[in-house]
Design a protein around this motif. Sequence first.
Motif, short mmCIF file in Angstrom:
data_model
loop_
_atom_site.label_atom_id
_atom_site.label_comp_id
_atom_site.label_asym_id
_atom_site.label_seq_id
_atom_site.Cartn_x
_atom_site.Cartn_y
_atom_site.Cartn_z
N ILE A 164 32.34 70.76 48.05
CA ILE A 164 32.47 69.75 49.10
C ILE A 164 32.20 70.67 50.44
CG2 ILE A 164 33.84 68.29 50.38
CD1 ILE A 164 35.29 67.42 47.77
N ARG A 165 31.16 70.09 51.08
CA ARG A 165 30.95 71.13 52.34
C ARG A 165 31.61 70.46 53.44
NH1 ARG A 165 26.14 73.96 52.07
NH2 ARG A 165 25.04 73.50 50.19
N VAL A 166 31.93 71.24 54.33
CA VAL A 166 32.77 71.26 55.34
C VAL A 166 31.96 71.77 56.74
CG1 VAL A 166 34.91 71.54 56.58
CG2 VAL A 166 35.07 71.20 54.20
N LEU A 167 31.89 70.88 57.61
CA LEU A 167 30.86 71.38 58.60
C LEU A 167 31.62 71.02 59.77
CD1 LEU A 167 27.43 69.57 57.29
CD2 LEU A 167 28.17 71.99 57.17
N LEU A 168 31.11 71.68 61.01
CA LEU A 168 31.32 71.72 62.40
C LEU A 168 31.49 70.06 62.59
CD1 LEU A 168 32.03 73.30 65.08
CD2 LEU A 168 29.53 72.81 65.50
N GLY A 169 32.57 69.57 63.34
CA GLY A 169 32.93 68.17 63.60
C GLY A 169 33.65 67.48 62.49
N ASP A 170 33.74 67.95 61.23
CA ASP A 170 34.39 67.14 60.37
C ASP A 170 36.04 67.01 60.63
OD1 ASP A 170 31.99 66.62 59.17
OD2 ASP A 170 32.17 68.23 57.32
N ARG A 171 36.35 65.82 60.27
CA ARG A 171 37.58 65.57 60.12
C ARG A 171 38.31 65.79 59.10
NH1 ARG A 171 40.66 64.04 63.67
NH2 ARG A 171 41.95 62.25 62.30
N VAL A 172 39.47 66.49 58.99
CA VAL A 172 40.14 67.04 57.79
C VAL A 172 41.70 67.20 57.90
CG1 VAL A 172 38.46 68.87 57.20
CG2 VAL A 172 40.23 69.52 58.74
N LYS A 173 42.30 67.08 56.59
CA LYS A 173 43.67 67.13 56.51
C LYS A 173 44.03 68.62 56.23
CE LYS A 173 45.13 62.58 54.92
NZ LYS A 173 45.90 62.06 54.14
N ILE A 174 44.98 69.15 56.81
CA ILE A 174 45.31 70.61 56.77
C ILE A 174 46.87 70.70 56.51
CG2 ILE A 174 45.52 71.14 59.20
CD1 ILE A 174 44.49 73.69 58.71
#
Length: 137
Positions: free
Chosen positions: A55-65
């Motif tokens: 799964i690609r995670v890029l600049l500006g993506d919303r994530v749960k941490i």
Amino acid sequence: MKKKKSSPGKENNERFIFEGTIVDPIKDIMFHVRLDHSNKIVMGYLSGKIRRNRIRVLLGDRVKILINEFDPEKGKIFYRFPPQSKKSQLKKIKNDHQAMENPTSTESTETANPIRKDSYKSTDQRNSSKDTTPNQD
């Protein structure tokens, strides 16, 4: 039969899960994440399932941490929210902008709209819409 000993940290395992936005990609799996609730920036790394499923995670993506309870400056990124459509992003930006301009205004959007309703007509159509009677000789 022997009982398995459980570690004391596992019994009262509190999870600190926050939502945030990717601010700065560092390496392949390391990112700086700005948390929503406090605007604090923490370093996050991708979890194994995200890496395994590519799964690609890029600049500006919303994530749960998931923030580490022993080191609150680090966390594991375990979920990436699906990207929003451009229309919903523009709608959210427009609503935020209107809320900043008129925080106490309760006017509807029709009265606050500066564009006239007949602005789509050409100038010839506007001039012909006036009540003109033809010359009757």
